[in-house]
Motif scaffolding. Structure first.
Motif, mmCIF file in Angstrom:
data_model
loop_
_atom_site.group_PDB
_atom_site.id
_atom_site.type_symbol
_atom_site.label_atom_id
_atom_site.label_comp_id
_atom_site.label_asym_id
_atom_site.label_seq_id
_atom_site.Cartn_x
_atom_site.Cartn_y
_atom_site.Cartn_z
ATOM 1 N N SER A 91 64.450 107.410 -49.106
ATOM 2 C CA SER A 91 63.108 107.486 -48.488
ATOM 3 C C SER A 91 62.190 108.448 -49.221
ATOM 4 O O SER A 91 60.988 108.450 -48.974
ATOM 5 C CB SER A 91 63.221 107.868 -47.013
ATOM 6 O OG SER A 91 63.724 109.171 -46.904
ATOM 7 N N ALA A 106 56.837 107.394 -45.331
ATOM 8 C CA ALA A 106 57.358 106.248 -44.593
ATOM 9 C C ALA A 106 56.690 104.960 -45.040
ATOM 10 O O ALA A 106 56.181 104.201 -44.231
ATOM 11 C CB ALA A 106 57.166 106.477 -43.104
ATOM 12 N N ALA A 119 54.960 105.006 -39.946
ATOM 13 C CA ALA A 119 54.993 103.613 -40.401
ATOM 14 C C ALA A 119 54.127 102.724 -39.514
ATOM 15 O O ALA A 119 53.424 101.842 -40.011
ATOM 16 C CB ALA A 119 56.431 103.110 -40.420
ATOM 17 N N ALA A 173 70.121 108.050 -47.380
ATOM 18 C CA ALA A 173 68.886 107.562 -46.748
ATOM 19 C C ALA A 173 67.723 108.497 -47.069
ATOM 20 O O ALA A 173 66.610 108.046 -47.360
ATOM 21 C CB ALA A 173 69.088 107.467 -45.246
ATOM 22 N N LYS A 174 68.019 109.789 -47.029
ATOM 23 C CA LYS A 174 66.991 110.787 -47.312
ATOM 24 C C LYS A 174 66.502 110.649 -48.760
ATOM 25 O O LYS A 174 65.305 110.709 -49.033
ATOM 26 C CB LYS A 174 67.629 112.173 -47.122
ATOM 27 C CG LYS A 174 66.697 113.240 -46.656
ATOM 28 C CD LYS A 174 67.533 114.455 -46.297
ATOM 29 C CE LYS A 174 66.687 115.662 -46.032
ATOM 30 N NZ LYS A 174 67.499 116.818 -45.668
ATOM 31 N N PHE A 198 72.520 102.466 -41.640
ATOM 32 C CA PHE A 198 71.590 103.535 -41.274
ATOM 33 C C PHE A 198 70.188 102.968 -41.485
ATOM 34 O O PHE A 198 69.944 102.290 -42.476
ATOM 35 C CB PHE A 198 71.843 104.723 -42.215
ATOM 36 C CG PHE A 198 71.345 106.035 -41.711
ATOM 37 C CD1 PHE A 198 72.178 106.883 -40.994
ATOM 38 C CD2 PHE A 198 70.042 106.449 -41.953
ATOM 39 C CE1 PHE A 198 71.724 108.108 -40.534
ATOM 40 C CE2 PHE A 198 69.590 107.666 -41.494
ATOM 41 C CZ PHE A 198 70.436 108.505 -40.787
ATOM 42 N N TYR A 199 69.299 103.210 -40.544
ATOM 43 C CA TYR A 199 67.962 102.610 -40.614
ATOM 44 C C TYR A 199 66.887 103.685 -40.756
ATOM 45 O O TYR A 199 66.908 104.683 -40.046
ATOM 46 C CB TYR A 199 67.677 101.821 -39.336
ATOM 47 C CG TYR A 199 68.683 100.741 -39.045
ATOM 48 C CD1 TYR A 199 68.487 99.451 -39.501
ATOM 49 C CD2 TYR A 199 69.837 101.022 -38.315
ATOM 50 C CE1 TYR A 199 69.413 98.458 -39.236
ATOM 51 C CE2 TYR A 199 70.770 100.029 -38.044
ATOM 52 C CZ TYR A 199 70.553 98.761 -38.508
ATOM 53 O OH TYR A 199 71.473 97.774 -38.246
ATOM 54 N N ILE A 200 65.936 103.465 -41.665
ATOM 55 C CA ILE A 200 64.790 104.371 -41.787
ATOM 56 C C ILE A 200 63.528 103.545 -41.529
ATOM 57 O O ILE A 200 63.209 102.646 -42.312
ATOM 58 C CB ILE A 200 64.676 104.964 -43.205
ATOM 59 C CG1 ILE A 200 66.024 105.495 -43.680
ATOM 60 C CG2 ILE A 200 63.628 106.061 -43.255
ATOM 61 C CD1 ILE A 200 66.064 105.681 -45.175
ATOM 62 N N PRO A 201 62.814 103.837 -40.447
ATOM 63 C CA PRO A 201 61.567 103.098 -40.191
ATOM 64 C C PRO A 201 60.594 103.301 -41.351
ATOM 65 O O PRO A 201 60.461 104.412 -41.854
ATOM 66 C CB PRO A 201 61.018 103.752 -38.923
ATOM 67 C CG PRO A 201 62.180 104.423 -38.306
ATOM 68 C CD PRO A 201 63.070 104.839 -39.430
ATOM 69 N N SER A 202 59.961 102.221 -41.759
ATOM 70 C CA SER A 202 59.071 102.330 -42.905
ATOM 71 C C SER A 202 58.045 101.196 -42.903
ATOM 72 O O SER A 202 58.371 100.072 -42.523
ATOM 73 C CB SER A 202 59.929 102.255 -44.177
ATOM 74 O OG SER A 202 59.123 102.295 -45.311
ATOM 75 N N TYR A 212 69.499 114.793 -37.454
ATOM 76 C CA TYR A 212 68.621 114.366 -38.556
ATOM 77 C C TYR A 212 68.038 113.000 -38.226
ATOM 78 O O TYR A 212 66.839 112.771 -38.334
ATOM 79 C CB TYR A 212 69.418 114.318 -39.865
ATOM 80 C CG TYR A 212 68.715 113.533 -40.953
ATOM 81 C CD1 TYR A 212 67.642 114.090 -41.632
ATOM 82 C CD2 TYR A 212 69.108 112.250 -41.273
ATOM 83 C CE1 TYR A 212 66.975 113.372 -42.612
ATOM 84 C CE2 TYR A 212 68.449 111.527 -42.241
ATOM 85 C CZ TYR A 212 67.390 112.087 -42.914
ATOM 86 O OH TYR A 212 66.731 111.377 -43.867
ATOM 87 N N GLU A 231 62.017 98.318 -41.768
ATOM 88 C CA GLU A 231 63.017 99.381 -41.879
ATOM 89 C C GLU A 231 63.683 99.289 -43.241
ATOM 90 O O GLU A 231 63.882 98.191 -43.754
ATOM 91 C CB GLU A 231 64.111 99.188 -40.823
ATOM 92 C CG GLU A 231 63.646 99.413 -39.417
ATOM 93 C CD GLU A 231 64.695 98.971 -38.387
ATOM 94 O OE1 GLU A 231 64.690 99.535 -37.301
ATOM 95 O OE2 GLU A 231 65.493 98.077 -38.678
#
Lengths: 162, 151
Positions: free
Chosen positions: B50, B66, A53, B46-47, B126-130, A41, B144
């Motif tokens: 986001s 994002a 982004a 995270a899901k 946990f990282y989410i690019p944004s 995932y 992020e």
């Protein structure tokens, strides 16, 4: 005498069978490769989210601020052949993406391949040491920028398993 | 008689060794499973973060998953300061989230979204690019969303 020998042989046979069974169970469990759904995932979302982004983020010019996004710079370089924000667009694109990728993926020790290529296979940007033909990777993140009628530019990010 | 006793002794020694070995193996696997469940919870959180419409950008050129709107993020953080908001405190219990701007951040900042962590000692991230966009300045920085889980 014969009976005693038979008992011994049976005992040994039982021991051998039990050891074999134990080893079989151990091998069965240890050789199963666990499916790491979280990593899958993470890597899949990471590629797509990074590209989305990046494309809408504004570029940092050498001086002052700039309203152009990375998407605008790609259009400058691939189609319009113009400059933005007081500097050559190709240089701004290169410097900006280098900075973003160094501060994020590279800082986390991730291996990747980031490319910006148009429909004629002209490369506008490439970075990352991951060899996508040899190394294992999940579905790449990808965005197609349609600059009709001139060309389509594909921005792709493969994140490879470390 | 003596030989039977020896065989039995050997058998029980091997059986004990097998049990000890297997118990240690099972314990290791159980620990791995706990870590994996934690990571899965984190990925799930995270899901959710986001995909929260409460945070999404809404300008014509920056719509998309994002992207975090800083004005919405500030309002959201104020909203979640109210501990009566049980929907969010149940959803994000044990987690902290902040939007960390990394590139082209002039005037944009790095707003914290919520903090429901307790006094745990170990934490993982946990990282989410944004993209982090300010609708007033009409510009976005790259960053992020950092989700931290504390146990």
């Amino acid at each position: 005498m014969i009976r005693k020998a038979q008992f011994e042989a049976m005992g040994l046979a039982v021991v051998v069978v039990l050891i074999s069974l134990g080893m079989f169970i151990l091998l069965f469990f240890s050789l199963r490769s666990p499916t790491d759904f979280v990593n899958r995932y993470y890597y899949e979302e990471l590629g797509q989210n990074t590209i989305e982004a990046v494309l809408i983020s504004n570029v940092e010019p050498p001086t002052g601020t700039c309203q152009s996004t990375f998407s605008d710079l790609i259009q400058d370089v691939a189609v319009r052949h113009t400059d933005s924000c007081g500097a050559p667009s190709a240089e701004l694109l290169q410097a900006g993406l280098d900075k973003v990728l160094t501060a994020t993926l590279e800082q986390k020790g991730l291996r990747y391949k980031f490319t910006i290529v148009d429909a004629d296979n002209t490369k506008y940007y490439e970075r990352g040491a991951c060899d996508i033909t040899k190394e294992q990777h999940d579905t790449p993140g990808m965005e197609s920028l349609p600059f009709f009628p001139v060309t389509i530019v594909n921005v792709t990010l493969y994140v490879c398993s470390s | 008689m003596m030989e039977i006793v020896v065989v039995m002794i050997v058998f029980f020694i091997m059986l004990s060794m097998g049990i000890i070995f297997f118990t240690q193996y099972a314990q290791g696997e159980a620990n791995k499973a706990v870590t994996e469940v934690d990571r899965a919870n984190m990925a799930e959180t995270a899901k959710i973060v986001s995909s929260l419409p409460e945070l999404h950008c809404s300008l014509a050129n920056d719509q998309g998953l994002a992207c975090i709107d800083t004005l919405k993020a500030k309002e959201f953080a104020l909203l979640l300061d109210d501990k009566e908001r049980l929907h969010y405190s149940n959803l994000f219990y044990g987690f902290k989230a902040e939007a960390d701007c990394i590139y082209s951040c002039d005037g944009i900042g790095s707003p914290q979204l919520f903090d429901y962590t307790g006094a745990g000692t170990s934490s993982q991230r946990f990282y989410i690019p944004s993209a982090i966009c300010d609708p007033e300045l009409k510009r976005c920085g790259y960053g992020e969303v950092v989700i931290t889980q504390t146990r």
